[in-house]
Design an enzyme around this catalytic site. Structure first.
Site, mmCIF file in Angstrom:
data_model
loop_
_atom_site.group_PDB
_atom_site.id
_atom_site.type_symbol
_atom_site.label_atom_id
_atom_site.label_comp_id
_atom_site.label_asym_id
_atom_site.label_seq_id
_atom_site.Cartn_x
_atom_site.Cartn_y
_atom_site.Cartn_z
ATOM 1 N N THR A 198 -36.831 9.780 13.590
ATOM 2 C CA THR A 198 -36.032 10.623 14.480
ATOM 3 C C THR A 198 -36.906 11.191 15.589
ATOM 4 O OG1 THR A 198 -34.657 11.303 12.621
ATOM 5 C CG2 THR A 198 -34.404 12.526 14.634
ATOM 6 N N ARG A 226 -24.478 4.012 6.944
ATOM 7 C CA ARG A 226 -24.977 5.360 6.635
ATOM 8 C C ARG A 226 -25.235 6.122 7.928
ATOM 9 N NH1 ARG A 226 -29.822 8.459 8.018
ATOM 10 N NH2 ARG A 226 -30.093 10.057 6.399
ATOM 11 N N GLY A 228 -26.746 9.920 9.290
ATOM 12 C CA GLY A 228 -27.451 11.145 8.927
ATOM 13 C C GLY A 228 -27.048 12.309 9.805
ATOM 14 N N ASP A 229 -27.966 13.235 9.994
ATOM 15 C CA ASP A 229 -27.650 14.465 10.725
ATOM 16 C C ASP A 229 -27.803 14.336 12.234
ATOM 17 O OD1 ASP A 229 -30.538 14.290 10.185
ATOM 18 O OD2 ASP A 229 -30.628 16.188 11.261
ATOM 19 N N THR A 249 -35.515 16.942 12.222
ATOM 20 C CA THR A 249 -35.988 15.642 11.763
ATOM 21 C C THR A 249 -36.277 15.735 10.277
ATOM 22 O OG1 THR A 249 -37.805 14.034 11.871
ATOM 23 C CG2 THR A 249 -38.317 16.284 12.544
ATOM 24 N N GLY A 250 -35.802 14.753 9.519
ATOM 25 C CA GLY A 250 -36.041 14.793 8.075
ATOM 26 C C GLY A 250 -34.945 14.078 7.307
ATOM 27 N N GLY A 252 -31.630 13.613 6.486
ATOM 28 C CA GLY A 252 -30.430 14.035 7.199
ATOM 29 C C GLY A 252 -29.351 14.626 6.322
#
Length: 470
Positions: A198, A226, A228-229, A249-250, A252
């Site tokens: 990210t 999929r 994520g955030d 970032t990480g 999500g």
């Protein structure tokens, strides 16, 4: 004693205080513009290796320089966010755009979002497969549609109608072997501490507007479809003028579950917390260790970068001359003594309260009153009566206790502390007066931090049953 009434009165008094005294984060030299970027959290520089670390540092510096030049020339927050993230998407070292990781069926599916703090306008795309720069497509969703989020084939079809560069999906695979596997650390799922990809950018421009953007290739070997955030406004991206701009970032899924980006702004708006305190609360208390990182900038130009992973690629610059890049932050970027600071505050206030007791026992009401806020907004409540203002409170004490005999010996015990934002503290406790007719009860104090130190802005005193009021 009805503590709900006490808390309501305290809240009213606290709400009347100068907002500047609550948000004490304003730098000594306020930046006219500021920018923060990240290129992913996770692996430490040691895991990345020297070659990868050098490439990441160079990529961060190039992106930061791009943003700094735009802002120094009067560029807008939104234009800067898009331009900076495009440079990161074009760099195969980062997990976004060309460097995106692959799903478990060997394809690239990319997500991105942007948000304009001035208008709260936002746009996002998820699962796109042939847009060279997903961040630009996300902005087109914001400006050219009535929607916020487009996904999958629909997003790809929308891209074909917009003035954004399109590429063959092979573009995202072509340099993987030449560059020693694009995204170097992100592509390797066998690591004990994988690099969560990210990229993101948050900006305060010279017009006072905030903006944020985030772009990602997702998680290596993810299931097709999929999301994520990164494309979820409020989870991985958020910006609102007057508060802050945030990019995460990480992992999500955890950012979605905790509405991380919006929660930071909400803490600032509704709990009167500073940006740094809000981010620290998320990173230390809300997310489990090893989950990821955050970058943010406030309306005042305060820059915050934190991670609870072994490392995070990040960089920051502002109009005061700041220009820095990092692959890891000392203490994860968090305040070095968050817990100790809280303990120190409690100790400082305890000392003031005990000094009040000493002054009272010396028969010195004037010294006892030094801890109170010298303002007409001071509120003192006891025995069902409310006194407003420092002078009126002083007169009430002197009338009630004209000599040291009536004053007796005072003790404060059983202190309990409840922080109210960053610059206020509620203190509960028990007071007792030893004299010919002993008396005692409970008290609730609200302390506010001012330039001259902590001061009592609200005092509510109750008595134990069958005793005269203080």
């Amino acid at each position: 004693m009805k503590f709900n009434v006490t808390l309501l009165v305290a809240a009213i008094v606290f709400a009347q205080l100068d907002a500047h005294s609550i948000h004490s984060e304003e730098p000594a030299m306020k930046p006219t513009w500021a920018i923060v970027i990240h290129g992913g959290a996770g692996s430490s520089p040691t895991q990345l290796g020297e070659e990868s670390s050098q490439k990441r540092t160079a990529g961060l510096q190039h992106a930061l320089q791009t943003g700094r030049d735009l802002l120094a020339d009067g560029g807008t927050a939104m234009d800067t966010v898009e331009a900076v993230i495009r440079t990161l998407e074009d760099n195969p070292v980062f997990n976004a755009g060309r460097g995106s990781v692959l799903t478990n069926d060997g394809r690239v599916e990319m997500d991105a979002s942007v948000m304009d703090g001035k208008t709260l306008g936002c746009g996002a795309v998820a699962g796109v497969t042939k847009t060279k720069n997903p961040i630009s497509l996300a902005r087109r969703v914001m400006t050219n549609t009535k929607h916020v989020l487009l996904v999958g084939p629909g997003a790809d079809e929308f891209a074909e109608t917009q003035q954004v560069p399109l590429v063959d999906p092979e573009y995202f695979l072509s340099q993987r072997h030449e560059d020693g596997a694009a995204n170097i650390a992100s592509a390797n799922q066998e690591e004990d501490e994988p690099h969560f990809g990210t990229v993101g950018c948050v900006v305060l421009d010279s017009q006072g507007n905030l903006a944020a953007g985030t772009s990602t290739g997702g998680t290596a070997k993810k299931l097709p479809g999929r999301v994520g955030d990164s494309p979820i406004v409020g989870a991985g991206t958020y910006a609102a003028n007057g508060l802050c701009a945030v990019s995460g970032t990480g992992v999500g899924e955890e950012y979605i579950r905790n509405s991380v980006a919006y929660d930071i702004a909400a803490q600032m708006r509704y709990a009167d917390k500073s940006l740094e305190t809000s981010v620290t609360e998320i990173m230390r208390n809300r997310l489990q260790p090893g989950i990821g990182g955050l970058i943010a900038v406030s309306q005042q130009g305060k820059i915050v970068m934190q991670h609870n992973t072994p490392g995070m690629s990040c960089a920051a610059a502002d109009s005061t001359g700041r220009f820095e890049t990092h692959l890891i932050l000392d203490n994860g970027g968090a305040p070095s003594a968050t817990t100790d600071t809280s303990v120190a505050t409690e100790s400082e206030i305890t000392a003031l309260i005990q000094q009040q007791a000493s002054d009272w026992n010396a028969g010195d009401v004037d010294a006892f009153m030094n801890v109170y806020w010298k303002s007409d907004q001071l509120t003192f409540s006891s025995g069902g009566d409310v006194t407003r203002g420092f002078d009126a409170t002083m007169q009430r004490y002197k009338k009630r206790y004209p000599t040291s005999k009536e004053m007796g010996k005072l003790t404060f015990t059983e202190l309990e502390f409840l922080p109210l934002g960053d610059a206020a503290m509620q203190v509960l406790g028990v007071w007792k007066l030893e004299r010919d007719e002993p008396m005692g009860g409970r008290f609730t104090l609200v302390f506010q931090r001012f330039a001259e130190g902590w001061r009592i802005v609200h005092d509510h005193t109750s008595k134990f049953p069958d005793q005269s009021p203080q």
